[in-house]
Structures are given as C-alpha cells and as structure tokens.
Design a protein around this motif. Structure first.
Motif, PDB file in Angstrom:
ATOM      1  N   ALA A  25      -4.793  67.508  15.333  1.00  0.00           N
ATOM      2  CA  ALA A  25      -3.779  68.523  15.110  1.00  0.00           C
ATOM      3  C   ALA A  25      -2.453  67.822  15.530  1.00  0.00           C
ATOM      4  N   LEU A  26      -2.526  66.974  16.482  1.00  0.00           N
ATOM      5  CA  LEU A  26      -1.252  65.965  16.825  1.00  0.00           C
ATOM      6  C   LEU A  26      -1.009  65.044  15.641  1.00  0.00           C
ATOM      7  N   GLN A  27      -2.121  64.559  15.237  1.00  0.00           N
ATOM      8  CA  GLN A  27      -2.056  63.549  13.997  1.00  0.00           C
ATOM      9  C   GLN A  27      -1.737  63.947  12.738  1.00  0.00           C
ATOM     10  N   ALA A  28      -2.455  65.094  12.510  1.00  0.00           N
ATOM     11  CA  ALA A  28      -2.229  65.865  10.978  1.00  0.00           C
ATOM     12  C   ALA A  28      -0.686  66.242  10.909  1.00  0.00           C
ATOM     13  N   ARG A  29      -0.386  66.895  11.898  1.00  0.00           N
ATOM     14  CA  ARG A  29       0.608  67.603  12.023  1.00  0.00           C
ATOM     15  C   ARG A  29       2.060  66.693  12.316  1.00  0.00           C
TER      16      ARG A  29
ATOM     17  N   PHE B 236       0.125  59.424  16.443  1.00  0.00           N
ATOM     18  CA  PHE B 236      -0.627  58.417  17.016  1.00  0.00           C
ATOM     19  C   PHE B 236      -0.426  57.005  15.891  1.00  0.00           C
ATOM     20  N   GLN B 237       0.464  57.239  15.087  1.00  0.00           N
ATOM     21  CA  GLN B 237       0.976  56.169  14.252  1.00  0.00           C
ATOM     22  C   GLN B 237       2.292  56.281  14.261  1.00  0.00           C
TER      23      GLN B 237
ATOM     24  N   GLY C 166       9.901  61.505   7.767  1.00  0.00           N
ATOM     25  CA  GLY C 166      10.434  60.196   7.717  1.00  0.00           C
ATOM     26  C   GLY C 166       9.555  59.196   7.834  1.00  0.00           C
ATOM     27  N   SER C 167       9.414  58.214   8.874  1.00  0.00           N
ATOM     28  CA  SER C 167       8.627  57.238   8.759  1.00  0.00           C
ATOM     29  C   SER C 167       7.207  57.322   9.208  1.00  0.00           C
ATOM     30  N   ARG C 168       6.972  58.703   9.571  1.00  0.00           N
ATOM     31  CA  ARG C 168       5.587  59.215  10.019  1.00  0.00           C
ATOM     32  C   ARG C 168       4.914  59.980   9.157  1.00  0.00           C
ATOM     33  N   LYS C 169       4.808  59.761   8.145  1.00  0.00           N
ATOM     34  CA  LYS C 169       4.306  60.614   7.033  1.00  0.00           C
ATOM     35  C   LYS C 169       2.543  60.437   6.744  1.00  0.00           C
ATOM     36  N   LYS C 170       1.982  61.466   6.605  1.00  0.00           N
ATOM     37  CA  LYS C 170       0.472  61.363   6.205  1.00  0.00           C
ATOM     38  C   LYS C 170       0.300  60.733   4.894  1.00  0.00           C
ATOM     39  N   PRO C 171      -0.546  59.750   4.740  1.00  0.00           N
ATOM     40  CA  PRO C 171      -0.747  59.251   3.420  1.00  0.00           C
ATOM     41  C   PRO C 171      -0.785  60.329   2.435  1.00  0.00           C
ATOM     42  N   LYS C 172      -0.289  60.025   1.345  1.00  0.00           N
ATOM     43  CA  LYS C 172      -0.431  61.221   0.176  1.00  0.00           C
ATOM     44  C   LYS C 172      -1.284  60.621  -0.886  1.00  0.00           C
ATOM     45  N   VAL C 173      -1.892  61.313  -1.741  1.00  0.00           N
ATOM     46  CA  VAL C 173      -2.632  60.995  -2.672  1.00  0.00           C
ATOM     47  C   VAL C 173      -2.129  61.391  -3.953  1.00  0.00           C
TER      48      VAL C 173
ATOM     49  N   TYR D 288      -8.707  57.070   5.901  1.00  0.00           N
ATOM     50  CA  TYR D 288      -9.675  56.986   6.963  1.00  0.00           C
ATOM     51  C   TYR D 288      -8.877  56.304   8.074  1.00  0.00           C
ATOM     52  N   ASN D 289      -7.990  55.379   8.138  1.00  0.00           N
ATOM     53  CA  ASN D 289      -7.412  54.922   9.347  1.00  0.00           C
ATOM     54  C   ASN D 289      -6.328  55.867   9.696  1.00  0.00           C
ATOM     55  N   PHE D 290      -5.704  57.005   8.966  1.00  0.00           N
ATOM     56  CA  PHE D 290      -4.867  57.847   9.640  1.00  0.00           C
ATOM     57  C   PHE D 290      -5.669  58.914  10.337  1.00  0.00           C
TER      58      PHE D 290
END
Length: 495
Positions: A42-46, A50-51, A102-109, A425-427
């Motif tokens: 939840a912390l990572q996806a939202r 951690f990145q 901003g800089s902490r965006k989830k990778p988008k396909v 995967y890394n995300f």
C-alpha cells in the motif's frame, strides 16, 4: 556461557516439543507476513514510499518485512490477531492520504503497446513474478528468525520441532524450505521444454551432482563443527550424523532420476502423491515405522535412520513444489492462448486456488479422525500427512501473496515488453525481499554460523525477554545487512 554437560542437557531438553500446536494457530501466525506485505504494498503503490531507496525506507522495509515475522514468533505469539490488526489498520490511513506525484511515480505501461502485445512480454516464456520472490523471501526470513529464536524462552515451545507426532511452526518451515526449492527447480525443466530438447539422463545427473557437492560439503562442515564444539543437538531430528544440508544435497540427483519416471506419469504432483503414498503404505504395513522410531543405533543406517527415510517424504515435497512452479513460473498459464493479460492473470489465480484446495482436501482426508483416514502428522518420518500439509500450506501462502500482487501491482501483468516488466517488478518488490531472495542459501549459511556464535557466547536459556529480543533484533539486522550489502554490490553467491 557455561559449557557444562548439565547446561547442554538442559538445552537439549528445552528444544524438544512433544505435542506441537494447533493448525489454526499456525495459520494465524503465518498470516502476519502477508498482512505486513499488504502494508508495504500500500505504501509503495499509493506513495512510491520505497523509491528511490533511502536509509529510512530500508529501515521501514526491515521493520515491516522482518520485524513483523520476528514479533509474530515471539512477543505476539499468543495474540497474532492483535498484530494483524495493528498492521492492517494503517492500510486504510495510507489510502486516505493523497497519493504522491512528481518524481515518485509508478511505472506506467503505454496502453497502445500493451494492447498490441496483449500485455505479454513475448520474448521470454518464463518470468520472475514479484509474488514468487516475496514468498521465497518470507520463507527464508521466517527460517532465519526461527533457527535462533528457538533457543530462547521467549519463543513458544509449541513452535519448536515436534519429537514424533504432531506439527509445529518449525516443522512446517523445514518442509517449506524444500517446497520452495522445488518451485525454483521447475525453471530448468521449463527451459528445456521451451527449447524443445530434453537432456539425457547422464548429463542431468552430472549437473545435479555439481549442485549437490557444495551442499554436501556444508553438511560435513556442520557435522564436524557440531561434534567438535559439543553443541547441543537433538539426535531424533535427523540422526547422529545426518543434517538438513545432507537432505538438500541428495535431492538434485534423485530429482534428475525421477525426471525419467515423468515420461509415464502425467505430472509432478501425481508423482509426489505416488512416492509419498507408497512410503506411507510401507510405514503402516511393515516394521519400517517401528524401526525409524525405536531401533537401537548400532550401525550407520540405524544411527541416521530419521534423516535417511524422511528423505523420501522431502523428495515428494520437492516434486509437489515443482508441480506448482510448472504453472507459476511461465509468463502465461497457457502459452497458446490469445487471452488478454488480465484474463491470463485471473486464470493463474484460479489454477493456484484449485490446487490449494486439492492439497488442503487431501490433507484433511488423511488426518481427520472422523471423516478421514485418521493418520497423524510426523515431520520426523516426513510421512504422507506431513507432505500434504506442507503442500497445502505453501500453496495457500503463495496464493495469498499472488492476490496481494494482483491488487496492488497490476502493471507487472500488463507489461508490453521485458524492459517494462523489469521496471514493474522492481517497483513491486521489497528491497529486503530481493536481497534475501538473491543469495538465499548463502544467507541461510550465514544465519547458521551466527546462530552457533550466539549459542556459544550467550546463555540463551537464562536471559530475560528484553535481552532476548535485543539479541534477535541485532541478529536479524546483521543478516539483513549482509543480504542488502551483497545486493548493493551486485554479488550473487550460488551454492
């Protein structure tokens, strides 16, 4: 630490467990790990918390994914439900806060690319799925925690390995280690199928022995160190000379031989049932059970009878793990299918759910005293109920991680190519989990060495709970730091 024989005897008596715990309690305790993974996810996806990687992120990663397991085995062993509530409640808060931009965006396909490829990275039929890494790392962390925690009084005796009949957390952990190895062992088989060629038996045996030699060497080193240091041990666990490294070391050549049998048997799961079923029939209808449990230790076979004969059950567990790996590791459940990624993902979850149900039903059918065969579980012999219980638990655990993966990180399954899949995967994977998974067996070896060092320097039976927790936190922190350091320097140590 006192080296007296009286302390050694106290230690040997202390680690024994005559009855084990209830299945319900073990399921609650082991449910802590998936809930902790949910909070991390939840912390990572939202919030992409951690990145990029940071010291604070690594500390929280450790607290969630190592600390939670440590707490569930010790301070919260009597109240795992409370720990689950404490871990799950913040998930609601995480989603109430606005997401990070901003800089902490989830990778988008890119939608167009994904649609062109039906969401599949078609270059390689095999993939490394995030939930599989999470499952293996959690299993390894639980093993690392338990092998030292068992020496302290803060670790409940019902979690320690059972003497003969019944099951416990550590009994389950030993089988889970082999089951996880079986899942990974499906990868070379799948590679052969993808290449359209099958290696001859002689070549497979030669390769298997190359994998076995380091493990057998470690087995001899452990045997010599235990005897040389007069370290407290429980002979009925594996025998006088045998240890778990020997079990792991002899698995590869036997698995290579059994590959020939698979030409006649439809699947690894069926072969696992045949092997464990025949073994159980022999135990129940001959004098083998009495021999394993009560025979005097007069020669090499009788001195190591538990390790030698339980190997048959562990071989069946490995084969059951391989069966799960055969449909979990491939990028798609059905490579010939043209279904979209979402449909393939749901098919995978359904397949995992069906097999989880099958193993669970078989376990209940063999152990239930009113509606089944009424057989008792024995890790010491690795009998049929033990094999089925390990397969059921690990299938359910892997399914739980797969569901978490699907809910929080669907981008991995929609990747258009291998580059996007690697980014997704890394995300989706914890840095701590990736580090443990990368050098799992070496980390296990380091944990064993540190466990021996602690036992030689700390009177584990006599320390207070605060000191025990301090030692365990320092120990798990050290093991985690070694894993992270190896990963940071891009070092992979394969044993």
């Amino acid at each position: 630490m006192s080296n007296s024989s009286s302390y050694k005897q106290r230690k040997e008596d202390f680690v024994s467990n005559l009855s084990g715990g209830s299945v319900e309690e073990m399921l609650l305790v082991t449910a802590v790990a998936p809930v902790a993974v949910m909070l991390w996810s939840a912390l990572q996806a939202r919030h992409s918390f951690f990145q990029p990687s940071s010291p604070l992120g690594l500390i929280i990663d450790y607290l969630l994914n190592v600390g939670a397991i440590l707490l569930s085995f010790t301070l919260y062993a009597k109240s795992p439900v409370l720990l689950i509530i404490l871990l799950s409640t913040p998930i609601v808060l995480v989603y109430m806060l606005p997401g990070t931009s901003g800089s902490r965006k989830k990778p988008k396909v890119p939608p167009t690319a994904a649609s062109k490829s039906d969401g599949q990275a078609a270059n390689n039929p095999l993939s490394i799925k995030p939930f599989l890494t999470t499952y293996r790392a959690c299993m390894m962390i639980a093993t690392v925690v338990a092998i030292l925690a068992v020496d302290f009084r803060i670790f409940p005796r019902r979690f320690a390995k059972v003497e003969t009949w019944g099951t416990s957390l550590m009994d389950l952990g030993v089988g889970s280690f082999v089951f996880a190895a079986g899942i990974v062992g499906a990868r070379p088989v799948l590679k052969e199928k993808a290449a359209g060629r099958v290696k001859p038996l002689g070549k497979r045996l030669l390769e298997s022995f190359r994998h076995s030699i380091p493990l057998l060497v470690l087995g001899f080193i452990r045997f010599l160190s235990v005897k040389g240091l007069d370290y407290a041990e429980h002979v009925t666990e594996y025998g006088v000379h045998w240890n778990f490294f020997f079990t792991l070391g002899f698995l590869p050549p036997f698995v290579a031989i059994f590959r020939e049998v698979l030409r006649l048997v439809p699947s690894h799961a069926v072969l696992a049932l045949i092997v464990s079923g025949i073994y159980e029939a022999v135990l129940d209808n001959t004098s083998l059970k009495a021999y394993v449990l009560t025979a005097p230790r007069v020669d090499l076979l009788s001195k190591n009878r538990e390790g030698i004969f339980s190997f048959i059950g562990y071989l069946a567990i490995f084969l059951a793990g391989q069966d799960l790996g055969m449909f979990v590791i491939p990028r798609t459940v059905n490579p010939r299918s043209k279904e979209r990624a979402g449909v393939q993902r749901n098919t995978l979850l359904m397949t995992m759910g069906v097999w989880s149900a099958i193993w669970t039903i078989l376990f209940v059918a063999t152990t239930h005293h009113s509606y089944g065969l009424g057989l008792n579980v024995s890790r010491r012999m690795a009998n049929l109920p033990y094999v089925l219980g390990v397969a059921a638990f690990n299938s359910l655990q892997l399914l739980a991680f797969a569901i978490v993966d699907t809910v929080f990180f669907p981008a991995f399954y929609n990747a258009a190519d291998e580059k996007q899949e690697k980014e997704a995967y890394n995300f989706a994977i914890s840095h701590v989990f990736r580090a443990y998974n990368r050098n799992g067996l070496f980390i296990f070896l380091i944990a064993n060495l540190l466990t021996g060092l602690v036992n030689l320097t700390v009177p584990t039976l006599d320390v207070t709970p605060p000191i025990a927790m301090a030692v365990l936190v320092a120990y798990t922190g050290t093991v985690t730091a070694v894993a992270l350091a190896l990963d940071a320097f891009n070092v992979s140590i394969k044993l």
